[in-house]
Write a protein that holds these residues in place. Sequence first.
Motif, PDB file in Angstrom:
ATOM      1  N   GLN A 198       5.405 -22.433  -9.605  1.00  0.00           N
ATOM      2  CA  GLN A 198       4.818 -22.352  -8.275  1.00  0.00           C
ATOM      3  C   GLN A 198       3.464 -21.672  -8.457  1.00  0.00           C
ATOM      4  O   GLN A 198       3.388 -20.596  -9.046  1.00  0.00           O
ATOM      5  N   ASN A 209      -3.424 -24.552  -1.167  1.00  0.00           N
ATOM      6  CA  ASN A 209      -1.983 -24.401  -1.032  1.00  0.00           C
ATOM      7  C   ASN A 209      -1.549 -23.173  -1.826  1.00  0.00           C
ATOM      8  O   ASN A 209      -1.865 -23.056  -3.002  1.00  0.00           O
ATOM      9  N   LYS A 210      -0.843 -22.265  -1.186  1.00  0.00           N
ATOM     10  CA  LYS A 210      -0.380 -21.050  -1.866  1.00  0.00           C
ATOM     11  C   LYS A 210       0.981 -21.233  -2.530  1.00  0.00           C
ATOM     12  O   LYS A 210       1.492 -20.312  -3.147  1.00  0.00           O
ATOM     13  N   ASN A 211       1.555 -22.424  -2.417  1.00  0.00           N
ATOM     14  CA  ASN A 211       2.878 -22.678  -2.976  1.00  0.00           C
ATOM     15  C   ASN A 211       2.941 -24.073  -3.593  1.00  0.00           C
ATOM     16  O   ASN A 211       3.831 -24.859  -3.287  1.00  0.00           O
ATOM     17  N   ALA A 212       1.991 -24.383  -4.471  1.00  0.00           N
ATOM     18  CA  ALA A 212       1.899 -25.708  -5.083  1.00  0.00           C
ATOM     19  C   ALA A 212       2.744 -25.772  -6.360  1.00  0.00           C
ATOM     20  O   ALA A 212       2.746 -24.845  -7.165  1.00  0.00           O
ATOM     21  N   ASP A 224      -2.071 -33.609  -3.047  1.00  0.00           N
ATOM     22  CA  ASP A 224      -1.877 -33.885  -1.622  1.00  0.00           C
ATOM     23  C   ASP A 224      -0.404 -33.829  -1.201  1.00  0.00           C
ATOM     24  O   ASP A 224      -0.077 -34.048  -0.039  1.00  0.00           O
ATOM     25  N   GLY A 225       0.472 -33.540  -2.138  1.00  0.00           N
ATOM     26  CA  GLY A 225       1.890 -33.430  -1.815  1.00  0.00           C
ATOM     27  C   GLY A 225       2.647 -34.745  -1.747  1.00  0.00           C
ATOM     28  O   GLY A 225       3.831 -34.761  -1.460  1.00  0.00           O
ATOM     29  N   TYR A 249      -4.747 -24.710 -10.482  1.00  0.00           N
ATOM     30  CA  TYR A 249      -3.435 -24.198 -10.142  1.00  0.00           C
ATOM     31  C   TYR A 249      -3.331 -22.876 -10.892  1.00  0.00           C
ATOM     32  O   TYR A 249      -3.091 -22.847 -12.093  1.00  0.00           O
TER      33      TYR A 249
END
Length: 132
Positions: free
Chosen positions: A37, A57-60, A74-75, A123
């Motif tokens: 994460q 994003n803080k939880n990628a 982009d998830g 990341y």
Amino acid sequence: MAFLLTLWIYLMVRSGGCVAAMLALASFSASAVTQYQCVLTHHTQSDDGSDVSEVVNKNAAVYDAGNTFSFSPDGSKLITSPELTDIIGKDNQPMKAGAQDNLMYIHTKDSFVVATQTEGYVYGDCKLNTAK
């Protein structure tokens, strides 16, 4: 972002400008995938040369397979890096790097980077995902 540009130049000089040769040197293959994460940050370089950063994003999630890593900015679509080669970076820091389609993929101790010369996704602050 200045670090990314410096690393890009270093890798191109070290590889003699031949990305294909760098990719041909495959490191050992790992069978297990480790999930991290991370904090995803988008870095760009403005027209005046200054760096601009934005947390996306803080939880990628990043999936590390040893000599490749996978991520989804982009998830929705999972992207996998090319085979990475062990190199020694700035300050004798061990890292893995590879290039494909004008993108540099870099894995350091606790971060994963996908970048061009002027833009990149980092990341960083990656922690082992222990949730099952």
